[in-house]
Design a protein around this motif. Structure first.
Motif, PDB file in Angstrom:
ATOM      1  N   SER A 165       4.142   5.438  -1.131  1.00  0.00           N
ATOM      2  CA  SER A 165       4.974   4.884  -0.061  1.00  0.00           C
ATOM      3  C   SER A 165       4.157   3.966   0.844  1.00  0.00           C
ATOM      4  N   PHE A 166       4.865   3.004   1.446  1.00  0.00           N
ATOM      5  CA  PHE A 166       4.230   2.027   2.323  1.00  0.00           C
ATOM      6  C   PHE A 166       5.132   1.762   3.522  1.00  0.00           C
ATOM      7  N   GLU A 167       4.510   1.395   4.632  1.00  0.00           N
ATOM      8  CA  GLU A 167       5.260   0.901   5.779  1.00  0.00           C
ATOM      9  C   GLU A 167       4.851  -0.549   5.996  1.00  0.00           C
TER      10      GLU A 167
ATOM     11  N   ARG B 181      10.233   0.655   5.359  1.00  0.00           N
ATOM     12  CA  ARG B 181       9.467   1.552   4.507  1.00  0.00           C
ATOM     13  C   ARG B 181       9.897   1.329   3.063  1.00  0.00           C
ATOM     14  N   CYS B 182       8.942   1.393   2.156  1.00  0.00           N
ATOM     15  CA  CYS B 182       9.260   1.166   0.744  1.00  0.00           C
ATOM     16  C   CYS B 182       8.422   2.084  -0.130  1.00  0.00           C
ATOM     17  N   GLU B 183       8.834   2.200  -1.374  1.00  0.00           N
ATOM     18  CA  GLU B 183       8.160   3.102  -2.318  1.00  0.00           C
ATOM     19  C   GLU B 183       7.985   2.411  -3.656  1.00  0.00           C
ATOM     20  N   ASP B 184       6.769   2.411  -4.154  1.00  0.00           N
ATOM     21  CA  ASP B 184       6.480   1.899  -5.491  1.00  0.00           C
ATOM     22  C   ASP B 184       7.135   2.812  -6.513  1.00  0.00           C
ATOM     23  N   GLN B 185       8.061   2.277  -7.275  1.00  0.00           N
ATOM     24  CA  GLN B 185       8.832   3.093  -8.207  1.00  0.00           C
ATOM     25  C   GLN B 185       8.011   3.577  -9.393  1.00  0.00           C
ATOM     26  N   GLU B 186       6.849   2.993  -9.615  1.00  0.00           N
ATOM     27  CA  GLU B 186       6.015   3.434 -10.732  1.00  0.00           C
ATOM     28  C   GLU B 186       5.094   4.578 -10.337  1.00  0.00           C
TER      29      GLU B 186
END
Length: 530
Positions: free
Chosen positions: A220-222, A211-216
């Motif tokens: 969130s994405f899987e 799982r990740c997250e666009d810091q801008e």
């Protein structure tokens, strides 16, 4: 010519769109430093589908803060680590061939102030040549007093006996990292900076993605993947702990961080085109004085560090060590007020079973570990061997059965984006930066608006636009620290350039740029600890 004639744009909206697409990748890489980028490129060249996420900017951590040397490791030879030296010497030649605009040979001189130093160190350097074999860059030479002064005209001449000259390489680490990212993208890999891995996805005890997250945007994405590689450098243990928690297993730290401090001064302190190497200072450490991009890098230290700060602070005694030792060899002793920039890099040294806190005993070799769930962690090593590390990672992945039979690696002869044609004239990396660092993309750079408008020494408006359009730049820091190296060369000059860079980035990216955070960072790079 480079492998791809037309560079891909790095439009952020398009990258995020691709990240949101439902698919399963062959390989997901966490970490956009030298190691992660090398793995992504190797895998993409083998035909695998690849995604890479980096929580900050590419090479923002360790991989932009090296001593700028592409080397086999003379001191490792003295420690008897012949296998590491042999591998690094081979990789040195490969890198210099694949990116000659960013990695080039550099002559070094060890001055001798005692009669026995030249024969003692010279014999060791001749062994270095022998290990390099056909990969050698030039033969070791014993120099008399006059020739040593000619190579190093600003060193102290009193009691000088002579010296030994040998060859290694130097490079622009951050720009090389960006070229690796862009070359991987040209092969179909999806690479996204400022996208933080926030968790791992497990199914039936096996790793199935992240799982990740666009810091801008905070979105969130899987990401589903058949294999996940943890290439987070000094931060690999945090991900290993997350993996262990999912299965109720405790993990022991793999990394013992060490920090290296570098001071940058004007070229007047070390005139000429040779680097200075002191193999054994008063306390047994190594001292370099390296001409690089129109300045001189003095360093480096090797100090254990417990915390993992993104911007580690130099210790006062480290700065004192570099200045004091430099004064023993340079006619004009660098003073605190002569330092244009100071920067610190954390090294991910592989932790031994029994750790006595002394980094000299910790391995500089890399380690690849595969957990029971299938998380592949790679750490350790050094910039010079990034390509060999990637080959090793893909080999371990295949051995573990995480991916089917893979094609052979082709990175040993794959020239990176911007690499000029073999035999083309190149400008020395010891000279001031300019369009030559773009290799065969210099013509494209010249076609962009503002190609003849300077916003800072050796930085044009077109270079800022190129960074935004083709090099993933999102902020003032991205441009002035890693696309252009001004922050690392002269912190005050970088601060002065920030408003102009912000204006151009706002035009290119369509989003506001705050100058205050960068000015605070530049203040840190321009200030020595008391």
């Amino acid at each position: 010519m480079s492998e791809t004639a037309l560079p891909q744009t790095t439009d952020r909206a398009r990258l995020i769109e691709r990240l949101a697409e439902p698919r399963t990748y062959d390989l997901a890489v966490i970490g956009g430093g030298a190691t992660g980028l090398g793995v992504a490129l190797d895998a993409a060249l083998r035909g695998l589908s690849v995604v890479l996420v980096e929580s900050h900017d590419f090479a923002q951590g360790t991989s932009s803060r090296a001593t700028k040397l592409v080397h086999g490791g003379v001191r490792y030879l003295a420690q008897g680590n012949v296998s590491l030296v042999r591998e690094a010497l081979h990789e040195r030649t490969t890198l210099l061939h694949n990116a000659p605009h960013l990695a080039q040979p550099l002559p070094f001189v060890m001055p001798s102030y005692r009669w026995w130093e030249s024969p003692f160190y010279g014999i060791g350097l001749m062994m270095y040549d022998a290990l390099a074999g056909k990969a050698g860059l030039g033969a070791t030479e014993f120099l008399g007093k006059a020739r040593t002064r000619e190579c190093l005209p600003t060193i102290i001449q009193e009691h000088l006996w002579g010296g030994v000259k040998y060859w290694d390489g130097q490079f622009d680490d951050a720009r090389l990292a960006l070229v690796l990212a862009r070359t991987a993208a040209a092969q179909g890999a999806l690479l996204v900076n400022y996208c933080k891995a926030t968790g791992l996805v497990h199914e039936a005890g096996r790793l199935a993605g992240l799982r990740c997250e666009d810091q801008e945007s905070g979105r969130s994405f899987e990401l589903r993947a058949r294999c996940v590689v943890n290439a987070a450098g000094v931060w690999v243990d945090a991900l290993r702990e997350l993996d262990g928690q999912a299965s109720g297993r405790a993990t022991k730290p793999m990394v013992a961080p060490s920090q290296g401090v570098h001071l940058v001064v004007d070229r007047d302190f070390l005139q000429g085109d040779h680097a200075l190497l002191v193999p054994k200072t008063a306390d047994g450490r190594v001292l370099f004085a390296v001409p690089w991009l129109g300045k001189v890098i003095l360093g480096t230290t090797d100090t254990p560090r417990e915390d993992l700060a993104r911007e580690p602070e130099p210790f006062a005694d480290e700065v004192a060590f570099i200045l004091d030792e430099s004064a023993r060899y340079l006619q004009r002793a660098p003073r605190r007020e002569d330092v244009r920039s100071v920067w610190v890099g954390l090294r991910p040294l592989v932790k031994p079973v029994e750790d006595d806190g002394n980094t000299k005993g910790i391995s500089r070799e890399h380690t690849v570990a595969v957990s029971k769930s299938g998380l592949v962690t790679v750490t350790g090593g050094k910039w010079t061997t990034y390509r060999a590390m990637a080959v090793d990672v893909l080999g371990k992945i295949q051995q573990a059965g995480l991916l089917p039979t893979l094609a052979a690696s082709s990175t040993d002869h794959h020239r990176l984006i911007g690499a000029p044609a073999p035999g083309s004239a190149t400008v020395r990396l010891s000279d001031a930066p300019g369009a030559h660092l773009y290799g065969d993309e210099a013509a494209l750079l010249a076609s962009l608006p503002g190609a003849d408008v300077l916003v800072a020494p050796n930085l044009t408006e077109a270079m800022v636009r190129f960074a935004a359009r083709y090099e993933y730049a999102r902020s003032i820091e991205d441009v002035l620290a890693r696309r252009n190296r001004l922050l690392f060369l002269d912190a005050r000059a970088a601060a002065a350039a920030a408003p102009a860079v912000a204006r151009i980035l706002e035009q290119e990216l369509g989003m506001p740029q705050a100058t205050a955070p960068f000015l605070a960072l530049a203040e840190r790079y321009g200030t020595l600890p008391v």
